[in-house]
Write an enzyme that holds these catalytic residues in place. Structure first.
Site, mmCIF file in Angstrom:
data_model
loop_
_atom_site.group_PDB
_atom_site.id
_atom_site.type_symbol
_atom_site.label_atom_id
_atom_site.label_comp_id
_atom_site.label_asym_id
_atom_site.label_seq_id
_atom_site.Cartn_x
_atom_site.Cartn_y
_atom_site.Cartn_z
ATOM 1 N N PRO A 2 0.759 -1.293 -0.043
ATOM 2 C CG PRO A 2 -0.726 -1.539 1.962
ATOM 3 C CD PRO A 2 0.746 -2.004 1.245
ATOM 4 C CD GLU A 3 3.819 2.733 -3.737
ATOM 5 O OE1 GLU A 3 3.934 3.782 -4.282
ATOM 6 O OE2 GLU A 3 4.395 1.635 -4.003
ATOM 7 C CE LYS A 61 4.794 5.242 1.144
ATOM 8 N NZ LYS A 61 6.229 4.591 1.094
ATOM 9 N NE ARG A 113 6.543 -11.232 3.460
ATOM 10 C CZ ARG A 113 5.603 -12.231 2.723
ATOM 11 N NH1 ARG A 113 4.937 -13.034 3.309
ATOM 12 N NH2 ARG A 113 6.314 -12.345 1.495
ATOM 13 N NE ARG A 261 13.460 -0.586 -0.118
ATOM 14 C CZ ARG A 261 14.192 -1.138 0.827
ATOM 15 N NH1 ARG A 261 14.867 -2.216 0.498
ATOM 16 N NH2 ARG A 261 14.197 -0.988 2.057
#
Length: 272
Positions: A2-3, A61, A113, A261
């Site tokens: 989710p951003e 966020k 997670r 990344r």
DNA sequence: TGAATTGTTCTACC
DNA sequence: TGGTAGAACAATTC
């Protein structure tokens, strides 16, 4: 993952359904106490008991529940979801936290997670002090972006991921915005031209607004509310398109690592 | 089995 | 000292 658009989607959804409800309790069915980042479950319950949710907003966020007294903030991190109903009973295995409201309904914070976190605080100073400008706010203008890029001697990709620079951008939308603007992810911010900066500004705004309009990206693990799904995946141009042709020029999209990344870009459209 | 995944935070460097 | 870079961390999947 989710951003900003995904978080905004969750906020929009929850606003319709749980604003006005009063919290009765919060608990962790799997005893995962680390989810309460800055407090214990006992403190959290004492604070939340009979506290009514007056408003739900977003900052970066973070999802912010404004209560009659204080604030409850939730960060979904990689795999967090907020669900009103669980699809199957075994889903309870992944529930980090469970809210009960006085009207008998519930809200589940499901997180495979377990990286997601819940924070409660009397005010939002701690958030404001570490987050940068909101990319969809009126203060974020093309001029603002150019001026601030000029002051940074950092690579573009890590800079745009830095939440204290701009709040809310994550790996997916940074790759998309840089592709839109034709900027190589390794370019140094202070060397970006005014024209490129303007294009990047357009890219960030249009990509975020588009993604919010279709309720975010359904990549890997995002869903909101009652199993709703986002549709932005179809509109991705470079993210996850490694070895596929660039939509603009047909050059093969490359994946490299920048600041540990995964970074996707078109070597032709985004020269260094 | 260990590599991959992410956003944030901590540490180290110049 | 402040800006920057890189490592560490959380936990799970395949």
């Amino acid at each position: 993952m989710p951003e900003l658009p995904e978080v905004q989607t969750v906020v929009n959804f929850l606003t319709k359904l749980i604003v006005g409800k009063t919290i009765l309790s919060i608990n962790s069915p799997n005893k995962y106490t680390r989810v309460f980042s800055n407090s214990t479950i006992t403190e959290c319950n004492r604070f939340l008991l009979k506290n009514r949710i007056t408003k739900i907003t977003r900052r970066g966020k973070y999802i912010i529940f404004a209560l009659e007294e204080g604030y409850l903030c939730i960060h979904l991190r990689m795999t967090g979801k907020l669900l009103l109903n669980l699809e199957i009973e075994s889903d309870m295995k992944y529930v980090s936290a469970q809210f009960e409201f006085t009207d008998g309904t519930q809200l589940f914070f499901k997180d495979v997670r377990k990286f997601g976190r819940i924070y409660y605080s009397e005010n939002l100073d701690w958030l404001e002090s570490k987050l940068g400008i909101e990319p969809l706010s009126e203060k974020f203008t093309s001029k603002y972006l150019y001026q601030h890029l000029q002051q940074k001697n950092r690579q573009m990709k890590p800079l745009l991921l830095d939440q204290s620079f701009i709040a809310g951008l994550g790996n997916i939308y940074v790759d998309e915005a840089l592709w839109y603007a034709g900027i190589h992810p390794l370019m140094i911010a202070s060397q970006i031209s005014e024209k490129q900066s303007k294009k990047l500004y357009e890219g960030i705004q249009s990509i975020l607004l588009n993604a919010i309009a279709v309720k975010g990206t359904t990549i890997i693990n995002f869903s909101y509310g009652e199993n709703g799904r986002g549709n932005y995946k179809d509109q991705l141009n470079v993210f996850g398109e490694t070895n596929n042709p660039c939509p603009k020029c047909k050059t093969i999209i490359q994946k490299i690592f920048v600041g540990q990344r995964g970074t996707h870009f078109c070597p032709a459209c985004q020269p260094n």
